[in-house]
Design an enzyme around this catalytic site. Structure first.
Site, PDB file in Angstrom:
ATOM      1  N   ASN A   1       0.827  -1.211   0.000  1.00 59.17           N
ATOM      2  CA  ASN A   1       0.000   0.000   0.000  1.00 59.17           C
ATOM      3  C   ASN A   1       0.857   1.255   0.000  1.00 59.17           C
ATOM      4  OD1 ASN A   1      -2.444   1.697   0.599  1.00 59.17           O
ATOM      5  ND2 ASN A   1      -1.331   2.019   2.525  1.00 59.17           N
TER       6      ASN A   1
ATOM      7  N   ARG B   1      -8.392   5.308   1.166  1.00 55.98           N
ATOM      8  CA  ARG B   1      -7.577   4.611   0.156  1.00 55.98           C
ATOM      9  C   ARG B   1      -6.568   5.498  -0.564  1.00 55.98           C
ATOM     10  NH1 ARG B   1     -12.815   1.058  -1.402  1.00 55.98           N
ATOM     11  NH2 ARG B   1     -12.307  -0.743  -0.100  1.00 55.98           N
TER      12      ARG B   1
ATOM     13  N   ASP C   1       1.968   6.963   0.348  1.00 55.98           N
ATOM     14  CA  ASP C   1       0.934   6.099  -0.220  1.00 55.98           C
ATOM     15  C   ASP C   1       1.092   5.907  -1.723  1.00 55.98           C
ATOM     16  OD1 ASP C   1      -1.450   4.705   0.799  1.00 55.98           O
ATOM     17  OD2 ASP C   1      -2.483   5.821  -0.793  1.00 55.98           O
TER      18      ASP C   1
ATOM     19  N   ARG D   1      -0.299 -12.549   2.502  1.00 59.91           N
ATOM     20  CA  ARG D   1      -1.155 -11.626   3.257  1.00 59.91           C
ATOM     21  C   ARG D   1      -0.970 -10.276   2.599  1.00 59.91           C
ATOM     22  NH1 ARG D   1       0.016  -7.490   7.247  1.00 59.91           N
ATOM     23  NH2 ARG D   1      -1.733  -7.161   8.658  1.00 59.91           N
TER      24      ARG D   1
ATOM     25  N   ASP E   1      -1.087  -6.591   3.378  1.00 62.32           N
ATOM     26  CA  ASP E   1      -1.179  -5.608   4.441  1.00 62.32           C
ATOM     27  C   ASP E   1      -1.992  -4.405   3.965  1.00 62.32           C
ATOM     28  OD1 ASP E   1       0.016  -4.519   7.061  1.00 62.32           O
ATOM     29  OD2 ASP E   1       0.602  -2.966   5.621  1.00 62.32           O
TER      30      ASP E   1
ATOM     31  N   HIS F   1      -6.910  -0.157   2.535  1.00 59.90           N
ATOM     32  CA  HIS F   1      -6.448   1.142   2.059  1.00 59.90           C
ATOM     33  C   HIS F   1      -6.096   1.137   0.576  1.00 59.90           C
ATOM     34  CE1 HIS F   1      -6.500   2.644   6.168  1.00 59.90           C
ATOM     35  NE2 HIS F   1      -6.162   1.405   6.484  1.00 59.90           N
TER      36      HIS F   1
ATOM     37  N   GLU G   1      -5.888  -7.983   4.593  1.00 57.62           N
ATOM     38  CA  GLU G   1      -6.085  -7.359   5.894  1.00 57.62           C
ATOM     39  C   GLU G   1      -7.070  -6.212   5.756  1.00 57.62           C
ATOM     40  OE1 GLU G   1      -4.336  -4.735   9.497  1.00 57.62           O
ATOM     41  OE2 GLU G   1      -3.748  -4.395   7.426  1.00 57.62           O
TER      42      GLU G   1
ATOM     43  N   ASN H   1      -3.781 -11.119  16.664  1.00 61.49           N
ATOM     44  CA  ASN H   1      -2.716 -11.001  15.666  1.00 61.49           C
ATOM     45  C   ASN H   1      -1.620 -10.086  16.191  1.00 61.49           C
ATOM     46  OD1 ASN H   1      -3.524  -8.337  15.198  1.00 61.49           O
ATOM     47  ND2 ASN H   1      -3.562  -8.559  12.982  1.00 61.49           N
TER      48      ASN H   1
ATOM     49  N   ARG I   1      -5.674 -19.205  11.473  1.00 59.25           N
ATOM     50  CA  ARG I   1      -4.268 -18.814  11.632  1.00 59.25           C
ATOM     51  C   ARG I   1      -3.959 -18.745  13.131  1.00 59.25           C
ATOM     52  NH1 ARG I   1      -2.788 -13.010   9.519  1.00 59.25           N
ATOM     53  NH2 ARG I   1      -4.090 -12.477  11.304  1.00 59.25           N
TER      54      ARG I   1
HETATM   55  C1  ARE Z   1       4.793   3.820  12.756  1.00 56.69           C
HETATM   56  C2  ARE Z   1       4.567   4.726  13.959  1.00 56.69           C
HETATM   57  C3  ARE Z   1       3.693   5.904  13.574  1.00 56.69           C
HETATM   58  C4  ARE Z   1       4.288   6.641  12.383  1.00 56.69           C
HETATM   59  C5  ARE Z   1       4.500   5.662  11.235  1.00 56.69           C
HETATM   60  C6  ARE Z   1       5.135   6.278   9.991  1.00 56.69           C
HETATM   61  O1  ARE Z   1       3.947   3.965  15.010  1.00 56.69           O
HETATM   62  O2  ARE Z   1       3.600   6.778  14.688  1.00 56.69           O
HETATM   63  O3  ARE Z   1       3.402   7.662  11.960  1.00 56.69           O
HETATM   64  O4  ARE Z   1       5.339   4.592  11.693  1.00 56.69           O
HETATM   65  O5  ARE Z   1       6.412   6.787  10.283  1.00 56.69           O
HETATM   66  C7  ARE Z   1       2.559  -0.868  11.829  1.00 56.69           C
HETATM   67  C8  ARE Z   1       2.353  -0.215  13.191  1.00 56.69           C
HETATM   68  C9  ARE Z   1       2.344   1.294  13.101  1.00 56.69           C
HETATM   69  C10 ARE Z   1       3.578   1.787  12.375  1.00 56.69           C
HETATM   70  C11 ARE Z   1       3.535   1.167  10.980  1.00 56.69           C
HETATM   71  C12 ARE Z   1       4.699   1.602  10.093  1.00 56.69           C
HETATM   72  O6  ARE Z   1       1.116  -0.662  13.732  1.00 56.69           O
HETATM   73  O7  ARE Z   1       2.348   1.834  14.432  1.00 56.69           O
HETATM   74  O8  ARE Z   1       3.564   3.208  12.322  1.00 56.69           O
HETATM   75  O9  ARE Z   1       3.623  -0.266  11.119  1.00 56.69           O
HETATM   76  O10 ARE Z   1       5.901   1.291  10.675  1.00 56.69           O
HETATM   77  C13 ARE Z   1      -5.355   0.674  10.531  1.00 56.69           C
HETATM   78  C14 ARE Z   1      -5.208   0.017   9.161  1.00 56.69           C
HETATM   79  C15 ARE Z   1      -4.530  -1.335   9.219  1.00 56.69           C
HETATM   80  C16 ARE Z   1      -3.225  -1.275  10.004  1.00 56.69           C
HETATM   81  C17 ARE Z   1      -3.543  -0.709  11.377  1.00 56.69           C
HETATM   82  C18 ARE Z   1      -2.291  -0.596  12.255  1.00 56.69           C
HETATM   83  O11 ARE Z   1      -6.511  -0.100   8.564  1.00 56.69           O
HETATM   84  O12 ARE Z   1      -4.241  -1.728   7.885  1.00 56.69           O
HETATM   85  O13 ARE Z   1      -4.130   0.610  11.238  1.00 56.69           O
HETATM   86  N1  ARE Z   1      -2.568  -2.603  10.093  1.00 56.69           N
HETATM   87  C19 ARE Z   1      -1.446  -2.952   9.188  1.00 56.69           C
HETATM   88  C20 ARE Z   1      -0.371  -3.789   9.870  1.00 56.69           C
HETATM   89  C21 ARE Z   1       0.373  -2.947  10.877  1.00 56.69           C
HETATM   90  C22 ARE Z   1       1.128  -1.845  10.158  1.00 56.69           C
HETATM   91  C23 ARE Z   1       0.411  -1.318   8.988  1.00 56.69           C
HETATM   92  C24 ARE Z   1      -0.796  -1.801   8.559  1.00 56.69           C
HETATM   93  C25 ARE Z   1       1.136  -0.345   8.140  1.00 56.69           C
HETATM   94  O14 ARE Z   1      -0.920  -4.964  10.375  1.00 56.69           O
HETATM   95  O15 ARE Z   1       1.242  -3.717  11.671  1.00 56.69           O
HETATM   96  O16 ARE Z   1       1.382  -0.751  11.065  1.00 56.69           O
HETATM   97  O17 ARE Z   1       1.903  -1.131   7.217  1.00 56.69           O
HETATM   98  C26 ARE Z   1      -9.795   1.079  13.414  1.00 56.69           C
HETATM   99  C27 ARE Z   1      -9.894   1.025  11.892  1.00 56.69           C
HETATM  100  C28 ARE Z   1      -8.725   0.255  11.297  1.00 56.69           C
HETATM  101  C29 ARE Z   1      -7.417   0.841  11.789  1.00 56.69           C
HETATM  102  C30 ARE Z   1      -7.401   0.814  13.323  1.00 56.69           C
HETATM  103  C31 ARE Z   1      -6.132   1.419  13.896  1.00 56.69           C
HETATM  104  O18 ARE Z   1      -9.967  -0.226  13.939  1.00 56.69           O
HETATM  105  O19 ARE Z   1     -11.110   0.393  11.503  1.00 56.69           O
HETATM  106  O20 ARE Z   1      -8.778   0.331   9.892  1.00 56.69           O
HETATM  107  O21 ARE Z   1      -6.344   0.014  11.301  1.00 56.69           O
HETATM  108  O22 ARE Z   1      -8.513   1.561  13.819  1.00 56.69           O
HETATM  109  O23 ARE Z   1      -6.021   2.738  13.493  1.00 56.69           O
HETATM  110 CA    CA Z   2      -3.601   3.617  -0.253  1.00 56.36          CA
END
Ligand code: ARE
Ligand code: CA
Length: 461
Positions: free
Chosen positions: A101, A151, A160, A188, A190, A194, A221, A282, A320
């Site tokens: 993404n 998105r 993005d 998977r 990620d 989005h 995801e 997870n 899983r």
């Molecule tokens: C880190 C720092 C941030 C900084 C960023 C960029 O923590 O402060 O701004 O870096 O410099 C993981 C971590 C993040 C981390 C990121 C990049 O969790 O903390 O940020 O890696 O290093 C949403 C998304 C969902 C996402 C979750 C976390 O919809 O896709 O947020 N999950 C995946 C992975 C994560 C990963 C990412 C995506 C990014 O599994 O491990 O982040 O690749 C509601 C909404 C959800 C939302 C949720 C949390 O439930 O419905 O959609 O999930 O709130 O906001």
């Molecule tokens: Ca996007």
């Protein structure tokens, strides 16, 4: 299409979160293959940022790609290939956590794990290469009610990518095809929430068949907790979808046995069974990231074992299992050596893991239930029993499962099982369970043992 895990009908994958490739290869050979695991979800294998200023080397640096070179904290390309091949040779497949993404967070620059220089503020990723034209304009994801915002804007400030561009689609498909050539069986995706389903469809259509034929498994995801505009069913044509509502429901169900009967709640909009990727926790929600709060994790082992064993015995979705490392801070990376490289996974004499690795997937009520799920695949759930703190059910004429939350039960329950003296899977056969000629099971659960029993056809004492 996109829903076949390519593992001969096996039913359970395990996420070996932050494990090194060398350790995973060993684990396939010494444990996973013997227990009937279908495969392993591995942490993102591509080049990523190295973040040392925040909590020393947080796990989440791997969700900030720098290029698609296969060199990460888990190891290099040669080690990755060796893992894929050795696991495959013993019937265990590899599923890659793919981060497509976005690239790194805005404001970040430097050198990635493969030595590539990057500068996110300049949209400079020379190794792919990506440049300004391949990214959306910078705006924050801050309105989950608006699909355009979700998105086309920057999730937690991550630069993005614009997957409507043919060039970007090709770069991502090339990455997938490189992994498929190596022998990976699925992905998977990620942050699928989005990305536009149409764009993902175009990318997936460009992927090769895996060896043996058919498209790779794709699981998306999509955190859908009925709290925004985006629904899991938008992704049904693209593979499986993560079902985060199940995590909430199973935690409630174990904490309050009365609700287990309705654990799969279609009224809540939960995914249809043949599209659901199901898990108790997870890598995010076990530490309060994405979709966290009041869930069961390894930190509450007794209830966690019941939750996972129940999930594996039940007839919902593709499952899983989570395998974690111990942590205090939510950002803390894997157990590490002095130079912050990940520590080896060591195995103790009793089969548990050392060096800070939790290895929930090896806990008997979890690891031994994989065989149960494989054996009962395709059967109906029957003989449901739910009284006080005891819950039990059968699966066709192939398996029977019971648990007693307070750790005490002594009763006879009807099952569809043929009579015999069966091995209790949960205690590794230390306990024998008798089924009489009319299918009545003698359930005996005592406070000084696991509060769960499970028996399956053909596994007699
Ligand atoms: C880190 C720092 C941030 C900084 C960023 C960029 O923590 O402060 O701004 O870096 O410099 C993981 C971590 C993040 C981390 C990121 C990049 O969790 O903390 O940020 O890696 O290093 C949403 C998304 C969902 C996402 C979750 C976390 O919809 O896709 O947020 N999950 C995946 C992975 C994560 C990963 C990412 C995506 C990014 O599994 O491990 O982040 O690749 C509601 C909404 C959800 C939302 C949720 C949390 O439930 O419905 O959609 O999930 O709130 O906001
Ligand atoms: Ca996007």
């Amino acid at each position: 299409e996109y829903t076949d895990p390519h593992c001969n009908g096996k039913q359970v994958i395990v996420h070996l979160f932050e494990w090194k490739w060398t350790d995973i290869a060993n684990e396939c050979e010494r444990y996973l293959s013997h227990k009937g695991y279908c495969g392993v979800q591995v942490s993102p294998p591509n080049e990523h940022t190295i973040i040392t200023k925040e909590y020393p080397r947080p796990w989440w640096e791997r969700y900030q790609p720098v290029s698609y070179i296969l060199h990460s904290r888990s190891g290099n390309e040669a080690q990755f290939k060796d893992m894929v091949q050795r696991c495959k040779a013993v019937g265990v497949r590899i599923y890659v956590d793919s981060v497509v993404n976005h690239m790194a967070g805005m404001g970040r620059q430097g050198t990635g794990t493969a030595g590539t220089h990057f500068d996110s503020d300049a949209y400079s990723y020379p190794t792919v290469p990506y440049s300004r034209e391949h990214f959306h304009d910078d705006c924050p994801v801050n309105n989950y009610g608006d699909p355009n915002n979700v998105r086309n804007c920057y999730l937690v400030g991550l630069s993005d990518l614009d997957q409507s561009k043919e060039y970007v689609r090709n770069k991502i498909a090339d990455y997938y095809n490189h992994l498929i050539d190596i022998g990976v069986a699925g992905f998977r995706i990620d942050a699928s929430k989005h990305m536009w389903p149409n764009d993902l469809e175009a990318i997936q259509a460009k992927t090769k068949n895996v060896d043996g034929g058919g498209k790779a498994l794709f699981y998306h995801e999509v955190i859908d907790q009925n709290d925004g505009a985006i629904k899991v069913n938008e992704y049904y044509d693209l593979g499986l979808v993560t079902e985060f509502r199940y995590c909430q429901k199973i935690a409630w169900g174990i904490n309050n046995f009365g609700q287990l009967n309705g654990v799969v709640d279609y009224g809540w909009g939960m995914s249809k069974s043949d599209r659901a990727l199901v898990f108790v926790d997870n890598h995010d929600n076990q530490r309060g990231h994405g979709g966290g709060g009041n869930l069961l994790t390894h930190k509450n082992p007794r209830n966690y074992k019941m939750a996972v064993a129940f999930t594996l015995a039940y007839n919902y979705g593709f499952t899983r299992v989570m395998s974690s490392y111990g942590f205090q801070s939510t950002d803390q990376g894997p157990p590490h050596n002095a130079d912050y490289s990940a520590k080896d996974v060591t195995i103790n004499a009793d089969g548990s893991c050392g060096n800070g690795w939790m290895c929930e997937h090896r806990w008997n009520p979890i690891g031994n239930m994989v065989a149960f799920r494989n054996k009962v695949a395709g059967t109906d759930l029957n003989n449901w029993y739910d009284q006080g703190d005891v819950v039990a059910f059968g699966r066709g004429n192939k398996g029977f499962f019971a648990m007693a939350k307070q750790g005490h039960a002594q009763l006879q329950l009807q099952s569809g099982m043929p009579g015999g003296s069966y091995c209790d899977l949960v205690t590794d056969c230390k306990k024998k369970i008798n089924v009489d000629g009319s299918g009545r099971v003698s359930v005996n659960i005592d406070n000084n043992e696991e509060p769960i029993i499970a028996i399956v056809v053909d596994v007699f004492t």
